[in-house]
Scaffold this motif. Structure first.
Motif, PDB file in Angstrom:
ATOM      1  N   SER A 239       0.843  -1.201   0.000  1.00  0.00           N
ATOM      2  CA  SER A 239       0.000   0.000   0.000  1.00  0.00           C
ATOM      3  C   SER A 239       0.877   1.249   0.000  1.00  0.00           C
ATOM      4  N   LEU A 240       0.887   1.957  -1.112  1.00  0.00           N
ATOM      5  CA  LEU A 240       1.720   3.149  -1.248  1.00  0.00           C
ATOM      6  C   LEU A 240       0.874   4.361  -1.637  1.00  0.00           C
ATOM      7  N   ALA A 241       1.249   5.504  -1.126  1.00  0.00           N
ATOM      8  CA  ALA A 241       0.675   6.760  -1.609  1.00  0.00           C
ATOM      9  C   ALA A 241       1.443   7.138  -2.874  1.00  0.00           C
ATOM     10  N   ALA A 242       1.197   6.371  -3.926  1.00  0.00           N
ATOM     11  CA  ALA A 242       1.932   6.507  -5.186  1.00  0.00           C
ATOM     12  C   ALA A 242       1.122   5.841  -6.289  1.00  0.00           C
ATOM     13  N   ASP A 243       1.624   5.891  -7.492  1.00  0.00           N
ATOM     14  CA  ASP A 243       0.995   5.209  -8.610  1.00  0.00           C
ATOM     15  C   ASP A 243       0.834   3.730  -8.258  1.00  0.00           C
ATOM     16  N   PRO A 244      -0.369   3.174  -8.393  1.00  0.00           N
ATOM     17  CA  PRO A 244      -0.562   1.751  -8.066  1.00  0.00           C
ATOM     18  C   PRO A 244       0.383   0.813  -8.810  1.00  0.00           C
ATOM     19  N   VAL A 245       0.844   1.207  -9.982  1.00  0.00           N
ATOM     20  CA  VAL A 245       1.797   0.371 -10.706  1.00  0.00           C
ATOM     21  C   VAL A 245       3.050   0.152  -9.869  1.00  0.00           C
ATOM     22  N   GLU A 246       3.453   1.174  -9.091  1.00  0.00           N
ATOM     23  CA  GLU A 246       4.626   1.026  -8.233  1.00  0.00           C
ATOM     24  C   GLU A 246       4.391  -0.019  -7.154  1.00  0.00           C
ATOM     25  N   GLU A 247       3.142  -0.154  -6.705  1.00  0.00           N
ATOM     26  CA  GLU A 247       2.834  -1.180  -5.711  1.00  0.00           C
ATOM     27  C   GLU A 247       3.143  -2.574  -6.260  1.00  0.00           C
ATOM     28  N   VAL A 248       2.782  -2.786  -7.506  1.00  0.00           N
ATOM     29  CA  VAL A 248       3.023  -4.092  -8.131  1.00  0.00           C
ATOM     30  C   VAL A 248       4.520  -4.343  -8.270  1.00  0.00           C
ATOM     31  N   LYS A 249       5.256  -3.341  -8.714  1.00  0.00           N
ATOM     32  CA  LYS A 249       6.698  -3.503  -8.882  1.00  0.00           C
ATOM     33  C   LYS A 249       7.376  -3.828  -7.557  1.00  0.00           C
ATOM     34  N   VAL A 250       7.020  -3.088  -6.508  1.00  0.00           N
ATOM     35  CA  VAL A 250       7.626  -3.336  -5.199  1.00  0.00           C
ATOM     36  C   VAL A 250       7.228  -4.715  -4.689  1.00  0.00           C
ATOM     37  N   GLY A 251       5.977  -5.092  -4.910  1.00  0.00           N
ATOM     38  CA  GLY A 251       5.533  -6.411  -4.477  1.00  0.00           C
ATOM     39  C   GLY A 251       6.347  -7.529  -5.072  1.00  0.00           C
ATOM     40  N   PHE A 252       6.567  -7.458  -6.366  1.00  0.00           N
ATOM     41  CA  PHE A 252       7.378  -8.502  -7.006  1.00  0.00           C
ATOM     42  C   PHE A 252       8.828  -8.435  -6.569  1.00  0.00           C
ATOM     43  N   ASP A 253       9.327  -7.228  -6.317  1.00  0.00           N
ATOM     44  CA  ASP A 253      10.709  -7.116  -5.823  1.00  0.00           C
ATOM     45  C   ASP A 253      10.859  -7.785  -4.452  1.00  0.00           C
ATOM     46  N   ILE A 254       9.851  -7.632  -3.593  1.00  0.00           N
ATOM     47  CA  ILE A 254       9.897  -8.282  -2.279  1.00  0.00           C
ATOM     48  C   ILE A 254       9.925  -9.800  -2.450  1.00  0.00           C
ATOM     49  N   LEU A 255       9.051 -10.313  -3.300  1.00  0.00           N
ATOM     50  CA  LEU A 255       8.991 -11.762  -3.514  1.00  0.00           C
ATOM     51  C   LEU A 255      10.284 -12.279  -4.137  1.00  0.00           C
ATOM     52  N   LYS A 256      10.843 -11.528  -5.075  1.00  0.00           N
ATOM     53  CA  LYS A 256      12.103 -11.954  -5.705  1.00  0.00           C
ATOM     54  C   LYS A 256      13.243 -11.983  -4.701  1.00  0.00           C
ATOM     55  N   SER A 257      13.292 -10.998  -3.817  1.00  0.00           N
ATOM     56  CA  SER A 257      14.400 -10.929  -2.867  1.00  0.00           C
ATOM     57  C   SER A 257      14.392 -12.108  -1.908  1.00  0.00           C
ATOM     58  N   LEU A 258      13.202 -12.688  -1.671  1.00  0.00           N
ATOM     59  CA  LEU A 258      13.078 -13.838  -0.772  1.00  0.00           C
ATOM     60  C   LEU A 258      13.076 -15.159  -1.529  1.00  0.00           C
ATOM     61  N   HIS A 259      13.231 -15.103  -2.848  1.00  0.00           N
ATOM     62  CA  HIS A 259      13.158 -16.292  -3.701  1.00  0.00           C
ATOM     63  C   HIS A 259      11.817 -17.010  -3.548  1.00  0.00           C
ATOM     64  N   VAL A 260      10.790 -16.246  -3.218  1.00  0.00           N
ATOM     65  CA  VAL A 260       9.445 -16.807  -3.104  1.00  0.00           C
ATOM     66  C   VAL A 260       8.806 -16.924  -4.481  1.00  0.00           C
ATOM     67  N   ARG A 261       9.107 -15.956  -5.330  1.00  0.00           N
ATOM     68  CA  ARG A 261       8.542 -15.972  -6.682  1.00  0.00           C
ATOM     69  C   ARG A 261       9.442 -15.163  -7.593  1.00  0.00           C
ATOM     70  N   SER A 262       9.666 -15.675  -8.781  1.00  0.00           N
ATOM     71  CA  SER A 262      10.507 -14.979  -9.750  1.00  0.00           C
ATOM     72  C   SER A 262       9.648 -14.470 -10.892  1.00  0.00           C
ATOM     73  N   LYS A 263       9.761 -13.183 -11.156  1.00  0.00           N
ATOM     74  CA  LYS A 263       9.054 -12.607 -12.294  1.00  0.00           C
ATOM     75  C   LYS A 263       9.806 -11.375 -12.749  1.00  0.00           C
ATOM     76  N   GLY A 264      10.226 -11.383 -13.994  1.00  0.00           N
ATOM     77  CA  GLY A 264      10.953 -10.251 -14.522  1.00  0.00           C
ATOM     78  C   GLY A 264      12.440 -10.304 -14.195  1.00  0.00           C
ATOM     79  N   ILE A 265      13.119  -9.235 -14.557  1.00  0.00           N
ATOM     80  CA  ILE A 265      14.568  -9.166 -14.383  1.00  0.00           C
ATOM     81  C   ILE A 265      14.923  -8.906 -12.924  1.00  0.00           C
ATOM     82  N   ASN A 266      15.792  -9.746 -12.381  1.00  0.00           N
ATOM     83  CA  ASN A 266      16.361  -9.521 -11.052  1.00  0.00           C
ATOM     84  C   ASN A 266      17.709  -8.859 -11.254  1.00  0.00           C
TER      85      ASN A 266
END
Length: 376
Positions: A239-266
């Motif tokens: 939940s960000l006070a920002a463009d919702p698209v940024e929420e999706v990007k940060v969400g995937f970055d969190i998952l990638k950093s934990l190796h929970v899910r891979s999507k896109g360029i790391n």
């Protein structure tokens, strides 16, 4: 080069939000929410499509009125991603959006009112195979719980969630997910831990009202990261006070950093220092912008010097080590040298070439890169 994931995920019941499985071992899904006026159908559709392009698995839409419910019906026809309708108090809105194709109802049954109204909503959800999301928030706890606990606490959030769960269970409705959000990281984490011990249904994670793009991303990464690292969580929203698209990007970055899910360029990149042989920051920024459309997982290292560069580059699927000239690695092996003026163009070319090869298309370097297990 494939990262190992030490996390053992909590076993939960699986529900279906449209075509997206949530819980039961399914990949952790990433959600966002529109911030347009729902009655502005064109603007809302445009934002949902932007979220789809960013990779959002599920999108929530606020439906505060019957006019918004009718607008939702038009929106539903124009987008593919599963839509959760956010409804408060008015059971008639829930019944209407269920008819219009909602994939999930975000409505707390205890807030609807009379038992017959709750039953109507639950029956509509059951008959259409629509799950319900129970959403408890520290900022909107029931008045009696505020009086009992004096202030929002993890125990108060848990008690509120269990009340709503009991209503659904008593009506023999089991396709639900639950969230217990707070803006305080420690309160939210503690509440989710308590809840995870009391239900086997999927949990929707979030640090509510986390803040702006930078501070909110940090708070969300800490809070969600703590829970995900313990195996708790089946779907997330940042939940960000920002463009919702940024929420999706940060969400995937969190998952990638934990190796929970891979999507896109790391992207693995050094912070840069006086040893750098090229402008690392400018190169990384340009590369990120060019590669936003890629959804397949790939590790790319951009390291500015010959001290750490070769080691990091060898561990990535595509890696660049600074030097005079710079050296580009593919699949752990030195491949060719690159002039500094061509770094971004050449990195993009090689990355896209490797993705084409991975998809089985022909190329001069076919077979040079190992296939990677995609987890999301």
């Amino acid at each position: 080069m494939e990262a190992q994931n030490p996390i053992t995920r909590r076993q939960t019941r699986q529900i279906m939000v449209g075509k997206v499985p949530v819980g039961g071992g399914a990949p952790v899904s990433v959600q966002s929410m529109t911030n347009t006026e729902t009655c502005d159908v064109d603007a809302t559709v445009a934002q949902i499509r932007a979220l789809e392009r960013a990779g959002a698995d599920i999108v929530r839409v606020s439906v505060p009125s019957m006019d918004a419910a009718e607008a939702f019906g038009q929106i539903r026809k124009q987008v593919e991603v599963p839509l959760v309708t956010d409804i408060h108090f008015d059971y008639r809105i829930a019944l209407r959006v269920a008819d219009l194709g909602a994939d999930c109802l975000r409505i707390n049954p205890g807030n609807i009112g009379r038992e017959d109204r709750i039953r109507q909503v639950v029956d509509a959800a059951r008959n259409r195979n629509i799950p319900i999301r129970i959403g408890v928030n520290a900022g909107s706890l029931e008045k009696d719980l505020q009086k009992k606990y004096g202030e929002p606490t993890p125990e108060a959030l848990l008690e509120s969630a269990l009340r709503h769960i009991e209503i659904l269970e008593n009506l023999d409705f089991h396709d639900y997910k639950v969230s217990v959000k707070a803006s305080d990281v420690f309160m939210a984490v503690a509440a989710y831990r308590l809840l995870a011990d009391r239900t086997s249904n999927p949990l929707h994670l979030g640090i509510t009202e986390a803040g702006g793009a930078r501070a909110g991303a940090v708070k969300s990464a800490i809070g969600l990261g703590m829970l995900l690292s313990e195996g708790i969580g089946d779907t997330i929203r940042v939940s960000l006070a920002a463009d919702p698209v940024e929420e999706v990007k940060v969400g995937f970055d969190i998952l990638k950093s934990l190796h929970v899910r891979s999507k896109g360029i790391n992207l693995i990149a050094c912070p840069s220092c006086s040893r750098q042989e090229f402008d690392v920051i400018a190169t990384v920024n340009a590369l990120e912008a060019r590669l936003e459309d890629i959804t397949e997982p790939m590790d790319v290292a951009v390291i500015g010097c010959v001290v750490n560069g070769p080691g990091e580059a060898r561990e990535a699927h595509v890696g660049l080590a600074g030097g005079s000239p710079c050296l580009l690695y593919v699949d752990g092996r030195p491949d060719h040298k690159v002039d500094k003026e061509q770094l971004v163009d050449e990195l993009e070319r090689v990355i896209r070439e490797q993705l084409r090869l991975r998809r089985g298309q022909s190329g001069t370097a076919a077979g040079r890169i190992h296939s990677i297990k995609q987890t999301g």
